[in-house]
Design a protein around this motif. Structure first.
Motif, short mmCIF file in Angstrom:
data_model
loop_
_atom_site.label_atom_id
_atom_site.label_comp_id
_atom_site.label_asym_id
_atom_site.label_seq_id
_atom_site.Cartn_x
_atom_site.Cartn_y
_atom_site.Cartn_z
N THR A 1 0.84 -1.20 0.00
CA THR A 1 0.00 0.00 0.00
C THR A 1 0.87 1.25 0.00
O THR A 1 1.91 1.28 0.67
N THR A 2 0.46 2.27 -0.75
CA THR A 2 1.17 3.54 -0.78
C THR A 2 0.21 4.68 -0.48
O THR A 2 -0.88 4.75 -1.07
N ILE A 3 0.58 5.54 0.44
CA ILE A 3 -0.17 6.76 0.73
C ILE A 3 0.57 7.92 0.06
O ILE A 3 1.78 8.08 0.25
N THR A 4 -0.14 8.73 -0.72
CA THR A 4 0.48 9.85 -1.41
C THR A 4 -0.08 11.17 -0.90
O THR A 4 -1.26 11.28 -0.57
N LEU A 5 0.78 12.17 -0.86
CA LEU A 5 0.40 13.54 -0.52
C LEU A 5 0.92 14.44 -1.63
O LEU A 5 2.10 14.36 -2.00
N GLY A 6 0.05 15.32 -2.17
CA GLY A 6 0.54 16.13 -3.27
C GLY A 6 -0.37 17.27 -3.66
O GLY A 6 -1.46 17.46 -3.11
N ASN B 1 -6.95 26.11 -12.18
CA ASN B 1 -7.30 25.90 -10.79
C ASN B 1 -6.30 24.95 -10.14
O ASN B 1 -5.50 24.30 -10.83
N GLY B 2 -6.35 24.87 -8.83
CA GLY B 2 -5.42 24.01 -8.11
C GLY B 2 -6.15 23.10 -7.12
O GLY B 2 -7.30 23.35 -6.75
N LYS B 3 -5.45 22.05 -6.71
CA LYS B 3 -5.99 21.10 -5.73
C LYS B 3 -4.86 20.66 -4.79
O LYS B 3 -3.69 20.68 -5.16
N VAL B 4 -5.25 20.24 -3.60
CA VAL B 4 -4.33 19.53 -2.70
C VAL B 4 -5.06 18.30 -2.22
O VAL B 4 -6.27 18.34 -1.96
N GLY B 5 -4.36 17.19 -2.14
CA GLY B 5 -5.08 15.98 -1.78
C GLY B 5 -4.21 14.86 -1.27
O GLY B 5 -2.97 14.96 -1.20
N VAL B 6 -4.87 13.77 -0.95
CA VAL B 6 -4.23 12.56 -0.46
C VAL B 6 -4.73 11.38 -1.29
O VAL B 6 -5.89 11.36 -1.72
N GLY B 7 -3.83 10.44 -1.53
CA GLY B 7 -4.19 9.26 -2.31
C GLY B 7 -3.89 7.99 -1.56
O GLY B 7 -3.00 7.95 -0.69
N LEU B 8 -4.63 6.94 -1.87
CA LEU B 8 -4.40 5.63 -1.29
C LEU B 8 -4.30 4.63 -2.44
O LEU B 8 -5.29 4.39 -3.14
N ASN B 9 -3.10 4.09 -2.65
CA ASN B 9 -2.85 3.19 -3.77
C ASN B 9 -2.70 1.76 -3.26
O ASN B 9 -1.79 1.47 -2.46
N PHE B 10 -3.56 0.89 -3.73
CA PHE B 10 -3.49 -0.53 -3.38
C PHE B 10 -2.79 -1.24 -4.54
O PHE B 10 -3.42 -1.59 -5.54
N ASN B 11 -1.49 -1.45 -4.40
CA ASN B 11 -0.67 -1.96 -5.50
C ASN B 11 -0.65 -3.49 -5.55
O ASN B 11 -0.52 -4.15 -4.52
N ALA C 1 -9.41 15.01 -2.82
CA ALA C 1 -8.74 16.31 -2.89
C ALA C 1 -9.69 17.45 -2.54
O ALA C 1 -10.90 17.39 -2.81
N TYR C 2 -9.11 18.48 -1.93
CA TYR C 2 -9.81 19.75 -1.75
C TYR C 2 -9.64 20.52 -3.04
O TYR C 2 -8.52 20.80 -3.47
N ASP D 1 -11.71 38.73 0.96
CA ASP D 1 -11.95 38.84 -0.48
C ASP D 1 -11.30 37.69 -1.23
O ASP D 1 -11.85 37.15 -2.20
N PHE D 2 -10.10 37.29 -0.78
CA PHE D 2 -9.38 36.21 -1.46
C PHE D 2 -10.17 34.90 -1.37
O PHE D 2 -10.42 34.26 -2.40
N PHE D 3 -10.55 34.48 -0.17
CA PHE D 3 -11.26 33.21 -0.02
C PHE D 3 -12.67 33.29 -0.61
O PHE D 3 -13.22 32.28 -1.05
N GLY D 4 -13.25 34.49 -0.64
CA GLY D 4 -14.57 34.65 -1.22
C GLY D 4 -14.59 34.52 -2.72
O GLY D 4 -15.65 34.37 -3.34
N ALA D 5 -13.39 34.57 -3.35
CA ALA D 5 -13.31 34.45 -4.81
C ALA D 5 -13.38 32.99 -5.27
O ALA D 5 -13.41 32.73 -6.48
N PHE D 6 -13.43 32.06 -4.33
CA PHE D 6 -13.44 30.63 -4.67
C PHE D 6 -14.74 29.97 -4.23
O PHE D 6 -15.30 30.33 -3.18
N ASP D 7 -15.21 29.05 -5.02
CA ASP D 7 -16.28 28.15 -4.60
C ASP D 7 -15.62 26.85 -4.17
O ASP D 7 -14.89 26.22 -4.95
N GLN D 8 -15.87 26.47 -2.93
CA GLN D 8 -15.19 25.31 -2.36
C GLN D 8 -15.82 24.01 -2.88
O GLN D 8 -17.03 23.91 -3.07
N ALA D 9 -14.98 22.99 -3.11
CA ALA D 9 -15.48 21.71 -3.60
C ALA D 9 -14.56 20.59 -3.12
O ALA D 9 -13.40 20.81 -2.76
N LEU D 10 -15.12 19.40 -3.13
CA LEU D 10 -14.39 18.19 -2.76
C LEU D 10 -14.48 17.21 -3.93
O LEU D 10 -15.55 17.00 -4.48
#
Length: 335
Positions: free
Chosen positions: A156-161, A179-189, A207-208, A232-241
């Motif tokens: 198993t591999t956990i990824t952060l990126g 646009n950008g994202k930050v997230g975590v992954g779970l790889n079952f190899n 990912a966020y 103003d900065f955070f208000g310029a984004f619509d949050q999603a998952l």
């Protein structure tokens, strides 16, 4: 007649022994059970520290010529993740091939004298008497040590990126193209092992995923951030998952992991302005990733994804569906 009997008995005993002592070729084979292994070392009939032969993990067999087939021979094998520290020895014994031939010798010695005493003429043809040579092991015989069963290569591999998202043609018009994202992954190899280098696995990524409103743009958003206008900065984004899952073809060596796969994704946000107005996007994706392993645990890699939003646009025309491309940089931790 006694002299003839002794001569024939000598032929029956000595000739087969000389034939059965013919050299043989023995081949040992083993499996690469752990893809993190980088090095093997082996030694025949001993574990002398000065006599190991060290090879890369791609080498999975060893052949020795000219061995005495009348005695057993043992291969000692060790493996290593770093080429410095090695495991304890696994061993495999090539057993003698002469059990059956020894029985033939015993029977020949026990039975033939009676025939020779009555038919001394047989002494004139020692080659015919020595026919047991037909069943003797030949120099080209290659008895192989039994292969060990291929153990599971699953890990198993956990990824952060971080991920850069680029909206291609027909992207969601309410948002900026970048646009950008930050997230975590779970790889079952290698859930299913195909061979010593390939398997089938599953990648799950969460990912966020904030989407920048097109009316604001990155120039104004970055200016708000530099002037500490955080509201103003955070208000310029619509949050999603976003969540994605992909079936992957794992092609892994001791240092490099290359994966290809197909899957689907789901995006949801309470204020997400998608074309279907249900605050969610569902689609299909193709994914590829390449990672370099520094050791058994830590790796660094890149991945790319091409996605099609099937729940948006005109379903009757594939070319009208919103499409996006993503590139990610990640660090992985395997166990």
């Amino acid at each position: 007649m006694r002299a003839k009997f002794i001569a024939l008995l000598t032929i029956l005993v000595v000739v087969p022994v000389l034939v059965f002592a013919a050299p043989v070729v023995v081949t040992w084979e083993w499996m690469l059970e752990d893809p993190m292994v980088t090095t093997f070392r082996y030694q025949l009939d001993g574990e002398d520290e000065a006599n190991w032969t060290v090879v890369d993990s791609f080498v999975t067999s060893y052949t020795e010529h000219g061995l005495d087939g009348s005695v057993p021979h043992t291969l000692y094998l060790q493996q290593s993740y770093d080429g410095v520290n090695f495991s304890g020895s696994a061993l495999s014994v090539a057993e003698p091939l002469l059990d059956i031939e020894d029985e033939i010798i015993d029977e020949s010695v026990a039975e033939e004298p009676a025939v020779v005493v009555e038919e001394p003429v047989a002494v004139a043809e020692p080659v015919a008497v020595a026919e047991p040579v037909a069943v003797a092991p030949q120099p080209v015989v290659e008895p192989k040590a039994a292969k060990s069963k291929a153990a599971s290569r699953y890990y198993t591999t956990i990824t952060l990126g971080g991920t850069f998202n680029y909206q291609l043609a027909n992207g969601m018009g309410a948002y900026d193209q970048y646009n950008g994202k930050v997230g975590v992954g779970l790889n079952f190899n290698n859930i299913v092992t195909l061979n010593k280098a390939m398997g089938i696995g599953l990648d799950v990524d969460v990912a966020y995923s904030p989407y920048l409103k097109a009316a604001t743009g990155w120039k104004q958003a970055s200016g708000d951030l530099l002037h500490f206008k955080f509201t103003d900065f955070f208000g310029a984004f619509d949050q999603a998952l976003s969540v994605s899952a992909s079936a992957m073809l794992n092609m892994h060596t001791s240092k490099v992991a290359f994966d290809l796969g197909l899957g689907g994704f789901f995006v949801w946000g309470p204020d997400l302005l998608d074309t279907s107005a249900d605050h969610m996007i569902i689609g299909a994706l193709a994914k590829a990733s390449l990672a370099y392993r520094f050791n058994k645990t830590v790796s660094l890699g890149v991945s790319g994804t091409y996605g099609v939003a099937l729940s948006e646009g005109k379903v009757s025309s594939f070319s009208d569906l919103p499409m996006s491309a993503e590139g990610s940089l990640f660090v992985g931790f395997s166990f």
